[in-house]
Design a protein around this motif. Structure first.
Motif, PDB file in Angstrom:
ATOM      1  N   UNK A  58       0.816  -1.220   0.000  1.00 59.03           N
ATOM      2  CA  UNK A  58       0.000   0.000   0.000  1.00 59.03           C
ATOM      3  C   UNK A  58       0.848   1.268   0.000  1.00 59.03           C
ATOM      4  N   UNK A  59       2.103   1.153   0.369  1.00 57.33           N
ATOM      5  CA  UNK A  59       2.944   2.348   0.520  1.00 57.33           C
ATOM      6  C   UNK A  59       3.060   3.193  -0.747  1.00 57.33           C
ATOM      7  N   UNK A  60       3.306   2.599  -1.918  1.00 56.48           N
ATOM      8  CA  UNK A  60       3.373   3.456  -3.113  1.00 56.48           C
ATOM      9  C   UNK A  60       2.070   4.214  -3.365  1.00 56.48           C
ATOM     10  N   UNK A  61       0.951   3.550  -3.105  1.00 58.43           N
ATOM     11  CA  UNK A  61      -0.340   4.225  -3.295  1.00 58.43           C
ATOM     12  C   UNK A  61      -0.556   5.293  -2.237  1.00 58.43           C
ATOM     13  N   UNK A  62      -0.095   5.042  -1.022  1.00 62.33           N
ATOM     14  CA  UNK A  62      -0.207   6.034   0.057  1.00 62.33           C
ATOM     15  C   UNK A  62       0.604   7.278  -0.300  1.00 62.33           C
ATOM     16  N   UNK A  63       1.803   7.086  -0.839  1.00 59.02           N
ATOM     17  CA  UNK A  63       2.631   8.226  -1.243  1.00 59.02           C
ATOM     18  C   UNK A  63       1.923   9.069  -2.301  1.00 59.02           C
ATOM     19  N   UNK A  64       1.292   8.397  -3.254  1.00 53.90           N
ATOM     20  CA  UNK A  64       0.563   9.113  -4.304  1.00 53.90           C
ATOM     21  C   UNK A  64      -0.621   9.862  -3.704  1.00 53.90           C
ATOM     22  N   UNK A  65      -1.396   9.187  -2.873  1.00 52.62           N
ATOM     23  CA  UNK A  65      -2.577   9.823  -2.272  1.00 52.62           C
ATOM     24  C   UNK A  65      -2.173  10.996  -1.382  1.00 52.62           C
ATOM     25  N   UNK A  66      -1.112  10.827  -0.604  1.00 56.11           N
ATOM     26  CA  UNK A  66      -0.690  11.894   0.308  1.00 56.11           C
ATOM     27  C   UNK A  66      -0.110  13.091  -0.437  1.00 56.11           C
ATOM     28  N   UNK A  67       0.643  12.822  -1.498  1.00 54.99           N
ATOM     29  CA  UNK A  67       1.262  13.919  -2.236  1.00 54.99           C
ATOM     30  C   UNK A  67       0.303  14.550  -3.245  1.00 54.99           C
TER      31      UNK A  67
END
Length: 97
Positions: A58-67
């Motif tokens: 989930x981390x790559x998607x979290x980075x996208x969502x957060x940024x």
């Protein structure tokens, strides 16, 4: 999202294509980015209970969502940096060198 009628879904579809995660959900004060973060929270809670070793996915998607910056944003920036020259873009995107 389930309460959106057809016209609202069409509006969101067009807005998402133009604005990405900054697109606003019709009839709501939320953006697609905010909804993405909520969905990632739900997914993370489930994975913590059932497969915590998979949380890393989930981390790559979290980075996208957060940024709020998608891969399309990064590609557009790369395109502008290289003045649209296909060779440097292809080289930058190559998986192996």
């Amino acid at each position: 999202m389930a309460e959106l009628d057809f016209d609202q879904r069409q509006t969101l579809w067009v807005d998402a294509a133009q604005r990405g995660l900054r697109a606003e959900v019709p009839g709501s004060s939320r953006t697609l980015g905010e909804l993405a973060r909520v969905l990632l929270d739900i997914a993370g809670a489930g994975l913590r209970r059932h497969a915590p070793e998979d949380l890393r996915y989930l981390e790559p998607m979290r980075e996208i969502a957060d940024s709020g910056r998608t891969q399309a944003d990064a590609l557009r920036d790369l395109w502008h940096r290289t003045n649209g020259a296909p060779g440097p873009v292809i080289d930058a995107l190559a998986l192996t060198r």
